[in-house]
Design an enzyme around this catalytic site. Structure first.
Site, short mmCIF file in Angstrom:
data_model
loop_
_atom_site.label_atom_id
_atom_site.label_comp_id
_atom_site.label_asym_id
_atom_site.label_seq_id
_atom_site.Cartn_x
_atom_site.Cartn_y
_atom_site.Cartn_z
N HIS A 168 0.85 -1.19 0.00
CA HIS A 168 0.00 0.00 0.00
C HIS A 168 0.88 1.24 0.00
O HIS A 168 1.98 1.23 0.57
CB HIS A 168 -0.88 0.05 1.25
CG HIS A 168 -2.16 -0.73 1.15
ND1 HIS A 168 -2.77 -1.30 2.25
CD2 HIS A 168 -2.96 -1.02 0.10
CE1 HIS A 168 -3.88 -1.92 1.87
NE2 HIS A 168 -4.01 -1.76 0.57
N CYS A 264 -2.17 2.88 9.08
CA CYS A 264 -3.15 1.87 8.69
C CYS A 264 -4.31 1.80 9.68
O CYS A 264 -5.44 1.45 9.31
CB CYS A 264 -2.49 0.50 8.60
SG CYS A 264 -1.38 0.30 7.19
#
Length: 703
Positions: A168, A264
């Site tokens: 990511h 996150c």
């Protein structure tokens, strides 16, 4: 004072590592401590509540990664683009997050179900609100970026991730307040790094080392001058402090086991909108069509890998599989790229594989004039070895003099427009040159499976053979040589002096004498050492029969050169009886033309050696015209040069003891080429032995 920045978090009530969908999860199934995870999450929650506002979304059983709220969606103002998770394990989170956004007054946009996009994990706003950084490569697709630009009315800059540990964007990239950027360059391709450097001033870029990157230092939460992260080295903390940031470390090791940390675990849900800025995206897409034996030739796999490796994305729109084994297949592939520059690079490679635009999307080639002799316009299309056509005024025109590494020039003649490959130095004012990749296609002839299995020359699959049996290759080369000779074809040999040193001269001489060779290309050295052997029985002063150096042998090659120069040419030396055997002797006696290209290291040189490099290239190109096969014998520079001049469709055999040489030739991509890693003298000896075993109606003229 508490900032008005607002974050969304989810308690780790059901958090665990239940499956593997990234490298960090490997080996960590059910190895995370629930107790420590709760303690670490609560500490992060407490730190953030001291500096910002934190909202909570209710956790749900069966979705252990829901704790990573960064992936819920992407928020800007009152709008949110809901995530479309790539992996089925996380897709169950989508309705829960959608419900929370709707309950809190957001306008929710949903991407097509088959278009992955993983929210603020892969899309990070510049902290000054100027643009959106959007990642792709592992979890999110490039084709989602135009939707983000349209729905959020913001400029989108696409960054390609290349290291699967940083799957990511937020694992390796963290925009900070006041225009600063914390990032790990090793996670991106060269194009993305260049884009970052173009948009963020050098004094604002904080590039970190791998040791900090693997501790998820970039997976940080920025609240004005505060940066909250799992862990940072002393050096990184000092760098951040120097530019006005305070680092707060809070251990999140239990969440690292699932591939996440501070960023996150949070989602900013009150991103401000800059009304004066509007949508813009640089993503380009186009659909190309491929036809042929796409599966069994591996062509479709090569094309799709090429798209990804060059920074693009794809979607197979249609695939029509051939119903019979002799039938061809067809595929329509949507290609997307983060910029026109990347798209041009991808499409140029796909053109090499035979891809073409759909008929309804065909456009004329783009032309720009030559305004300086010997100089092409910027962005000119670089030609390849494959037969090419260009679209001019709605008609496809075949390109003449096909070769690689040239420009395609268009000239007007009495017969109409003519397209031809030209070396840059030969371009003239008044010509027009193809630029970009529009209106260009290469022509491939899809052969049946039976034909490929029995007749195609790619008996080693256009590869390099060293461990395979050389005898098998020799057998097939001999068969091809005999077939070409008997049908009146043309074989060109390019050879280096190693042919002489390894005892191959007598075998190459025989090939010339018996009509297997129609042209010889080489340098000064092969002719000199061949003539030295003819006159004195040595090559570089080494007795070819005994394999030992002879007294004064180091002068032999100079004596050979001097003798030929006295006669004025190799042909005159043969006529005078000075040269009575050998490769050059057979060329003269059998009227086989040869071209010798000189170099800076040449002694003498021989009077036949062309020391003007441009003229030498022209002589090579002239002799290569109409060739059916090129046999390259242990000469790196001449083999590579000849390969560049030779179009696809010409069978090529490269023999060299150095694997790098044959690999270079195989990399041209032609299925008609094969590289053989072996001693060239041995190869030639086996070749003439195999030719003796073949029968043929051909009768060589005895000279």
């Amino acid at each position: 004072m508490t900032s008005q920045i607002r974050f969304l978090m989810c308690a780790p009530e059901y958090y665990d590592v239940d499956y593997v969908i990234n490298p960090w999860m490997e080996g960590n199934i059910h190895k995370s401590s629930q107790e420590r995870a709760v303690q670490q999450w609560q500490k992060l929650h407490h730190v953030l509540k001291e500096h910002a506002i934190v909202d909570l979304v209710k956790p749900h059983q069966g979705v252990p990664d829901m704790v990573f709220t960064a992936n819920a969606g992407l928020v800007l103002g009152e709008n949110v683009v809901l995530s479309r998770f790539l992996h089925k394990e996380r897709q169950k989170e989508e309705p829960y997050f959608k419900a929370w956004f709707e309950e809190n007054g957001f306008t929710v946009y949903e991407l097509p179900k088959d278009l992955p996009f993983e929210g603020a994990g892969d899309a990070l706003l510049d902290r000054e609100g100027r643009w959106l950084w959007a990642g792709y490569g592992f979890r999110s697709e490039l084709d989602s970026h135009p939707f983000l630009a349209k729905w959020l009315d913001i400029e989108v800059l696409s960054l390609r991730l290349t290291d699967d540990r940083f799957y990511h964007l937020d694992t390796c990239f963290c925009p900070l307040a006041n225009g600063y950027l914390l990032y790990y360059p090793g996670a991106f391709d060269s194009y993305s790094n260049r884009l970052i450097e173009m948009r963020v001033a050098a004094e604002k870029r904080i590039a970190i080392e791998e040791t900090d990157a693997v501790n998820f230092a970039c997976n940080a939460v920025n609240v004005e001058s505060i940066v909250v992260m799992n862990k940072a080295s002393d050096a990184l903390k000092k760098r951040l402090k120097r530019v006005g940031f305070e680092v707060i470390e809070t251990p999140l090791t239990e969440f690292l086991k699932a591939g996440g940390a501070a960023k996150c675990l949070t989602l900013r849900v009150n991103e401000p909108v800059r009304e004066e800025l509007h949508a813009n995206t640089y993503v380009e897409s186009q659909v190309v069509r491929m036809e042929g034996h796409l599966l069994d030739s591996g062509l479709i796999n090569r094309a799709l890998d090429l798209i990804i490796d060059n920074g693009g994305s794809f979607k197979v729109m249609n695939f029509l599989l051939g119903e019979q084994r002799q039938s061809t297949s067809a595929a329509e592939v949507k290609v997307s790229a983060p910029s026109h520059e990347v798209m041009e690079s991808i499409v140029s490679h796909l053109i090499d594989l035979g891809a073409m635009n759909l008929p309804e999307n065909e456009e004329d080639a783009k032309l720009q004039p030559v305004i300086q002799n010997g100089v092409a316009p910027d962005d000119f299309y670089v030609s390849t070895i494959y037969p090419t056509e260009v679209r001019i005024n709605g008609e496809w025109v075949k390109v003449q003099n096909q070769r690689m590494d040239g420009a395609i020039a268009i000239t007007q003649t009495n017969q109409g427009r003519v397209a031809q490959c030209k070396i840059l130095r030969d371009l003239e004012i008044g010509e027009k040159v193809i630029v970009d990749v529009q209106g260009i296609r290469t022509i491939r002839n899809p052969e049946s499976r039976e034909k490929r299995n029995t007749e195609e020359f790619s008996f080693m699959s256009a590869g390099v053979s060293s461990e395979r049996r050389v005898e098998l290759i020799v057998e097939q080369v001999a068969w091809e040589l005999r077939k070409i000779r008997d049908s009146g074809g043309k074989v060109v040999v390019t050879a280096g002096p190693v042919v002489i040193h390894t005892g191959g001269a007598e075998h190459l001489s025989r090939l010339i004498r018996e009509g297997y060779v129609q042209a010889l290309l080489g340098g000064n050295a092969i002719a000199v050492h061949d003539i030295e052997q003819s006159m004195m029985g040595t090559s570089l002063g080494v007795d070819m029969k005994r394999g030992v150096s002879v007294r004064g042998g180091h002068r032999h090659h100079l004596k050979a050169i001097n003798s030929v120069r006295r006669h004025g040419s190799i042909a005159k030396a043969v006529q005078a009886g000075m040269i009575q055997r050998g490769v050059m002797y057979e060329c003269v006696r059998n009227s086989v033309p040869f071209a010798l290209a000189g170099s800076i290291r040449d002694d003498g040189p021989l009077p036949d050696t062309q020391m003007d490099l441009i003229k030498a290239q022209e002589e090579y190109a002239k002799l290569l015209k109409g060739a059916d096969m090129v046999l390259m014998l242990s000469t790196m520079l001449h083999s590579i040069g000849v390969g560049n001049m030779t179009p696809a469709g010409v069978k090529m055999v490269c023999v060299d003891i150095n694997p790098a040489v044959v690999t270079k030739l195989s990399d041209r991509g032609s299925v008609e080429s094969v590289g053989v890693v072996t001693d060239v003298g041995l190869f030639l000896s086996l070749l003439v032995q195999q030719l003796d075993k073949l029968t043929s109606p051909y009768t060589a003229e005895i000279v």
